[in-house]
Scaffold this active site. Sequence first.
Site, mmCIF file in Angstrom:
data_model
loop_
_atom_site.group_PDB
_atom_site.id
_atom_site.type_symbol
_atom_site.label_atom_id
_atom_site.label_comp_id
_atom_site.label_asym_id
_atom_site.label_seq_id
_atom_site.Cartn_x
_atom_site.Cartn_y
_atom_site.Cartn_z
ATOM 1 N N GLU A 223 41.843 46.959 51.411
ATOM 2 C CA GLU A 223 42.995 46.711 50.217
ATOM 3 C C GLU A 223 42.890 47.610 49.106
ATOM 4 O OE1 GLU A 223 44.796 42.854 50.169
ATOM 5 O OE2 GLU A 223 45.146 43.331 48.062
ATOM 6 N N ASP A 224 41.696 47.829 48.237
ATOM 7 C CA ASP A 224 41.660 48.630 47.096
ATOM 8 C C ASP A 224 40.760 49.778 46.925
ATOM 9 O OD1 ASP A 224 42.926 46.210 46.011
ATOM 10 O OD2 ASP A 224 41.183 45.222 45.381
HETATM 11 P P1 NDP Z 1 48.715 41.457 40.355
HETATM 12 O O1 NDP Z 1 48.602 41.130 41.937
HETATM 13 O O2 NDP Z 1 49.274 42.889 39.990
HETATM 14 O O3 NDP Z 1 47.230 41.157 39.828
HETATM 15 C C1 NDP Z 1 46.680 39.838 40.409
HETATM 16 C C2 NDP Z 1 45.532 40.395 41.316
HETATM 17 O O4 NDP Z 1 44.615 41.212 40.682
HETATM 18 C C3 NDP Z 1 44.612 39.116 41.601
HETATM 19 O O5 NDP Z 1 45.183 38.657 42.834
HETATM 20 C C4 NDP Z 1 43.074 40.131 41.860
HETATM 21 O O6 NDP Z 1 43.409 40.478 43.126
HETATM 22 C C5 NDP Z 1 43.326 41.202 40.957
HETATM 23 N N1 NDP Z 1 42.477 41.015 39.597
HETATM 24 C C6 NDP Z 1 41.857 41.952 38.991
HETATM 25 N N2 NDP Z 1 41.264 41.521 37.970
HETATM 26 C C7 NDP Z 1 41.645 40.378 37.571
HETATM 27 C C8 NDP Z 1 41.223 39.290 36.522
HETATM 28 N N3 NDP Z 1 40.764 39.529 35.563
HETATM 29 N N4 NDP Z 1 41.910 38.040 36.889
HETATM 30 C C9 NDP Z 1 42.723 37.800 37.870
HETATM 31 N N5 NDP Z 1 42.973 38.728 38.802
HETATM 32 C C10 NDP Z 1 42.434 39.812 38.833
HETATM 33 O O7 NDP Z 1 49.528 40.629 39.533
HETATM 34 P P2 NDP Z 1 50.844 39.647 39.919
HETATM 35 O O8 NDP Z 1 50.183 38.380 40.678
HETATM 36 O O9 NDP Z 1 51.473 39.475 38.719
HETATM 37 O O10 NDP Z 1 51.528 40.501 40.915
HETATM 38 C C11 NDP Z 1 52.515 41.578 40.571
HETATM 39 C C12 NDP Z 1 53.637 40.772 40.737
HETATM 40 O O11 NDP Z 1 53.981 40.296 39.269
HETATM 41 C C13 NDP Z 1 54.932 41.388 41.256
HETATM 42 O O12 NDP Z 1 55.550 40.538 42.014
HETATM 43 C C14 NDP Z 1 55.948 41.730 39.961
HETATM 44 O O13 NDP Z 1 57.317 41.714 40.248
HETATM 45 C C15 NDP Z 1 55.349 40.548 39.129
HETATM 46 N N6 NDP Z 1 55.225 41.149 37.446
HETATM 47 C C16 NDP Z 1 55.355 40.321 36.861
HETATM 48 C C17 NDP Z 1 55.530 40.648 35.201
HETATM 49 C C18 NDP Z 1 55.532 39.786 34.450
HETATM 50 O O14 NDP Z 1 55.405 39.870 33.200
HETATM 51 N N7 NDP Z 1 55.788 38.228 34.754
HETATM 52 C C19 NDP Z 1 55.087 42.013 35.166
HETATM 53 C C20 NDP Z 1 55.089 42.925 36.219
HETATM 54 C C21 NDP Z 1 54.931 42.218 37.425
HETATM 55 P P3 NDP Z 1 42.043 40.800 44.026
HETATM 56 O O15 NDP Z 1 41.639 39.590 44.567
HETATM 57 O O16 NDP Z 1 42.570 41.510 45.068
HETATM 58 O O17 NDP Z 1 41.227 41.602 43.129
#
Ligand code: NDP
Length: 179
Positions: free
Chosen positions: A66-67
């Site tokens: 994935e990354d």
């Molecule tokens: P992301 O999916 O972008 O980020 C969360 C993911 O980042 C985790 O599942 C984890 O995945 C990884 N990660 C890396 N570092 C950390 C950390 N320190 N703590 C926790 N997770 C970490 O975030 P969202 O869940 O917010 O996904 C994007 C969604 O959010 C979209 O649907 C978009 O529409 C929405 N969004 C909302 C905003 C808002 O302000 N409410 C702004 C922008 C987007 P892994 O296990 O793969 O590393």
Amino acid sequence: ACNSDLPDIIFTIDFAAQKHKDQRRKDPDKTPYINHPIGVANILIQEGGVEDLEVIQAAVLHDTVEDTDTTFEELEEAFGKSVTNIVREVTDNKLLSKEERKELQIKNASHKSHQAKLVKMADKIYNLRDLNRALPEGWDEKRRHEYFVWAQKVCCQIYDANEALATCLQKLFTEFFGK
Ligand code: NDP
Ligand code: ZN
């Protein structure tokens, strides 16, 4: 898992460490990314009591495709079909939008294999703890809240896979939502 599994485990950690070497987590300290897959494997062992070597290896590798530039073919070559298929099950389709991927995780969670559910649970536990520890750069409280809401929708469907990990997740949600 036993002593003779150690070389395979170290080989797996070394593979993941090389693949994630230039990546950082989203926390303000920019923690090395490899801390996450190692931590997920550790949660499975220490908190889930999981002894299935394939699950531990899949946990260490779970974010490589994935990354990073890692392919499933490459994983299959190095780790075989079973481990690769677990990773495949927990890997989002990068051709889809973030919104579609999030929706699909909710839709598909209950249909995953037992091994994949275990990795998913530990992955969410690690990420939710990370979010409790520190808000990622650019995130606000609303976004953290939305993440917990989404994670609960995914996780509540897979509690059957491991009682200890389920209890741990339920506690994270109860404490976060304050009830
Ligand atoms: P992301 O999916 O972008 O980020 C969360 C993911 O980042 C985790 O599942 C984890 O995945 C990884 N990660 C890396 N570092 C950390 C950390 N320190 N703590 C926790 N997770 C970490 O975030 P969202 O869940 O917010 O996904 C994007 C969604 O959010 C979209 O649907 C978009 O529409 C929405 N969004 C909302 C905003 C808002 O302000 N409410 C702004 C922008 C987007 P892994 O296990 O793969 O590393
Ligand atoms: Zn992960």
